[in-house]
Design a protein around this motif. Sequence first.
Motif, PDB file in Angstrom:
ATOM      1  N   THR A 235      30.783  23.541 -34.272  1.00  0.00           N
ATOM      2  CA  THR A 235      31.745  24.589 -34.615  1.00  0.00           C
ATOM      3  C   THR A 235      32.262  25.288 -33.364  1.00  0.00           C
ATOM      4  N   HIS A 236      33.585  25.380 -33.290  1.00  0.00           N
ATOM      5  CA  HIS A 236      34.276  26.040 -32.187  1.00  0.00           C
ATOM      6  C   HIS A 236      35.007  27.248 -32.750  1.00  0.00           C
ATOM      7  N   VAL A 237      34.929  28.381 -32.073  1.00  0.00           N
ATOM      8  CA  VAL A 237      35.455  29.644 -32.596  1.00  0.00           C
ATOM      9  C   VAL A 237      36.792  29.984 -31.941  1.00  0.00           C
ATOM     10  N   TYR A 238      37.808  30.211 -32.780  1.00  0.00           N
ATOM     11  CA  TYR A 238      39.082  30.740 -32.285  1.00  0.00           C
ATOM     12  C   TYR A 238      38.911  32.196 -31.865  1.00  0.00           C
ATOM     13  N   GLY A 239      38.230  32.970 -32.736  1.00  0.00           N
ATOM     14  CA  GLY A 239      38.046  34.372 -32.454  1.00  0.00           C
ATOM     15  C   GLY A 239      37.476  35.112 -33.646  1.00  0.00           C
ATOM     16  N   VAL A 240      37.259  36.395 -33.462  1.00  0.00           N
ATOM     17  CA  VAL A 240      36.681  37.252 -34.498  1.00  0.00           C
ATOM     18  C   VAL A 240      37.726  38.293 -34.897  1.00  0.00           C
ATOM     19  N   THR A 241      37.921  38.453 -36.196  1.00  0.00           N
ATOM     20  CA  THR A 241      38.902  39.397 -36.741  1.00  0.00           C
ATOM     21  C   THR A 241      38.189  40.635 -37.260  1.00  0.00           C
ATOM     22  N   ALA A 242      38.701  41.813 -36.927  1.00  0.00           N
ATOM     23  CA  ALA A 242      38.198  43.058 -37.511  1.00  0.00           C
ATOM     24  C   ALA A 242      38.879  43.276 -38.852  1.00  0.00           C
ATOM     25  N   LYS A 243      38.093  43.598 -39.877  1.00  0.00           N
ATOM     26  CA  LYS A 243      38.607  43.792 -41.227  1.00  0.00           C
ATOM     27  C   LYS A 243      38.434  45.255 -41.620  1.00  0.00           C
ATOM     28  N   TYR A 244      39.503  45.868 -42.071  1.00  0.00           N
ATOM     29  CA  TYR A 244      39.461  47.257 -42.521  1.00  0.00           C
ATOM     30  C   TYR A 244      39.654  47.252 -44.036  1.00  0.00           C
ATOM     31  N   LEU A 245      38.639  47.727 -44.765  1.00  0.00           N
ATOM     32  CA  LEU A 245      38.661  47.693 -46.220  1.00  0.00           C
ATOM     33  C   LEU A 245      38.946  49.075 -46.786  1.00  0.00           C
ATOM     34  N   PRO A 259      42.052  40.212 -31.470  1.00  0.00           N
ATOM     35  CA  PRO A 259      40.641  39.985 -31.756  1.00  0.00           C
ATOM     36  C   PRO A 259      39.917  41.302 -32.034  1.00  0.00           C
ATOM     37  N   ALA A 260      38.796  41.195 -32.738  1.00  0.00           N
ATOM     38  CA  ALA A 260      37.979  42.375 -32.984  1.00  0.00           C
ATOM     39  C   ALA A 260      37.418  42.904 -31.670  1.00  0.00           C
ATOM     40  N   THR A 261      37.332  44.223 -31.580  1.00  0.00           N
ATOM     41  CA  THR A 261      36.786  44.852 -30.378  1.00  0.00           C
ATOM     42  C   THR A 261      35.271  44.956 -30.535  1.00  0.00           C
ATOM     43  N   LEU A 262      34.570  43.942 -30.055  1.00  0.00           N
ATOM     44  CA  LEU A 262      33.107  43.896 -30.116  1.00  0.00           C
ATOM     45  C   LEU A 262      32.550  43.799 -28.705  1.00  0.00           C
ATOM     46  N   ASP A 263      31.392  44.386 -28.495  1.00  0.00           N
ATOM     47  CA  ASP A 263      30.737  44.187 -27.207  1.00  0.00           C
ATOM     48  C   ASP A 263      30.269  42.738 -27.118  1.00  0.00           C
ATOM     49  N   PRO A 264      30.096  42.200 -25.914  1.00  0.00           N
ATOM     50  CA  PRO A 264      29.762  40.782 -25.766  1.00  0.00           C
ATOM     51  C   PRO A 264      28.523  40.350 -26.534  1.00  0.00           C
ATOM     52  N   ALA A 310      44.247  33.399 -45.226  1.00  0.00           N
ATOM     53  CA  ALA A 310      45.587  33.922 -45.457  1.00  0.00           C
ATOM     54  C   ALA A 310      45.715  35.276 -44.765  1.00  0.00           C
ATOM     55  N   GLY A 311      46.628  36.119 -45.266  1.00  0.00           N
ATOM     56  CA  GLY A 311      46.770  37.465 -44.721  1.00  0.00           C
ATOM     57  C   GLY A 311      47.201  37.523 -43.272  1.00  0.00           C
ATOM     58  N   CYS A 312      47.962  36.521 -42.818  1.00  0.00           N
ATOM     59  CA  CYS A 312      48.477  36.464 -41.435  1.00  0.00           C
ATOM     60  C   CYS A 312      47.396  36.209 -40.391  1.00  0.00           C
ATOM     61  N   LEU A 313      46.180  35.855 -40.793  1.00  0.00           N
ATOM     62  CA  LEU A 313      45.126  35.647 -39.802  1.00  0.00           C
ATOM     63  C   LEU A 313      45.425  34.460 -38.899  1.00  0.00           C
ATOM     64  N   THR A 314      45.962  33.376 -39.473  1.00  0.00           N
ATOM     65  CA  THR A 314      46.282  32.228 -38.621  1.00  0.00           C
ATOM     66  C   THR A 314      47.444  32.551 -37.687  1.00  0.00           C
ATOM     67  N   THR A 315      48.355  33.420 -38.133  1.00  0.00           N
ATOM     68  CA  THR A 315      49.446  33.850 -37.258  1.00  0.00           C
ATOM     69  C   THR A 315      48.900  34.659 -36.097  1.00  0.00           C
ATOM     70  N   MET A 316      47.914  35.508 -36.358  1.00  0.00           N
ATOM     71  CA  MET A 316      47.291  36.274 -35.284  1.00  0.00           C
ATOM     72  C   MET A 316      46.617  35.342 -34.283  1.00  0.00           C
ATOM     73  N   VAL A 317      45.910  34.331 -34.778  1.00  0.00           N
ATOM     74  CA  VAL A 317      45.264  33.364 -33.883  1.00  0.00           C
ATOM     75  C   VAL A 317      46.314  32.665 -33.019  1.00  0.00           C
ATOM     76  N   ARG A 318      47.395  32.245 -33.660  1.00  0.00           N
ATOM     77  CA  ARG A 318      48.457  31.554 -32.914  1.00  0.00           C
ATOM     78  C   ARG A 318      49.045  32.438 -31.824  1.00  0.00           C
ATOM     79  N   ASP A 319      49.337  33.707 -32.165  1.00  0.00           N
ATOM     80  CA  ASP A 319      50.009  34.581 -31.216  1.00  0.00           C
ATOM     81  C   ASP A 319      49.091  35.044 -30.087  1.00  0.00           C
ATOM     82  N   VAL A 320      47.819  35.181 -30.359  1.00  0.00           N
ATOM     83  CA  VAL A 320      46.884  35.695 -29.356  1.00  0.00           C
ATOM     84  C   VAL A 320      46.202  34.571 -28.580  1.00  0.00           C
TER      85      VAL A 320
END
Length: 447
Positions: A235-245, A259-264, A310-320
Amino acid sequence: MTSVQEPSAYEGFRGKRLALVESMLHAVFYDEIAAARRHGLRVHLLIRDREWYAADEAAWRDHPLTEVDQLTFVDTHSADAVLEAITDEHGRPLVDGITTFSDYHTEIAAQVAEKLGLPSPGANAIATANHKPSLRAALGDSPYNVPYALVTHPGELAEAAARIGYPLVLKPPAEAISYGVVLVDHPAELTAAYDRVAAIRQSLRGQPRPGHVLMERYIDAPEVSVESLTVDGVTHVYGVTAKYLCPPPTFLEAAHTFPATLDPVSRAEVETAVTEVLRVIGYRQGPCHTEVKCTADGPKIVEVNPRLPAGCLTTMVRDVCGSNPHLDAKLLAVGARPPLPSGRQSGGAAVVMLYPPPGPAVLEAVDGVTEAEELPGVSVSLFAHPGEHLWHRIDNSGRVGLVYATAATPQDALDTATRAAGRVRITVAPADAGPDDLHTDISRQQR
């Protein structure tokens, strides 16, 4: 923003044929089918009926899904029917691969791929991920698991709740978009919540369900999702998304940043949890959208969704990141090797959801879109039109639209998207409640 992957990375599409079982109802999924075809991929789309995608015949004639190379109407709830649709009279495959990004068809696509010897994520892995109690059982005593119980009879309810402890989350064992998810804070609420979830006897796509209820301990902690691509079991990671519920009990998604703002250390822990879970269930290949709670005791797995998000997450990956998860996943499905996520990220992106006021309603107007898009890096997508009856279920299908923004940082993007969303005005008129799981114009589900 990071530059998008070079076209030469997708030369593996040329001469390949892909069977695609149904589609998610989002413009990006339609656009990326067209993008793959421009790279030389031939797409054979299998759907059960056009009503899921278009309100009437006129709307269907103009629908982007009609522009694929081959379109077949078939019972996509049946693996045998799908198998027959993509094989010749000798049972040989007419395609180089088969896939889907619809939660309700990932098992069937994987089963058919295995029967034909085509690239497959692993039918058992898909079934384990999709059936949430099976995923919990597979995780066992993993530190990434949470206390749970599958309740198949009301008589099991009290004991299971006492063992897990309050607050609880009740949900259908196999569903999507947070449909049917209920938070229970006190024993007095338990029976009514159980009855509500147990009454769900078919999926949103009409597949039968037994009325069982998955009960889990509610984890009150920040949530992220990991967007990944598994190739040859790695498994290779594109990135981590922060979710606000939205505040409980709705579980509605209010916004995302990437990307989500996480410490390393925290980021490494989250990514390790996801890669380990996918290894445990035997996921061979494909995209995955894994939801994770970041607790003081480490990451806890919420759900594993073996598909594109969905929810534009793949668009965020593409743009970032400059990667295209849609094209990468399709390449894998036809047996080619996609460019692996590089780990490079530049800038940030955010999306803010647009919801109508609660309750059954008819949409009268959406104003302020032009003003919202005057802000830098902003685009607005609307899923409903004036005169349409809005869904009154409390799940993510209730969105009227979303606001997307890119900026120098994820927080800047979120601030901009939030300001833009504040310029959008949604006007509704009260209406009588309709069926809980139907809609007069199902095509507006392009959430």
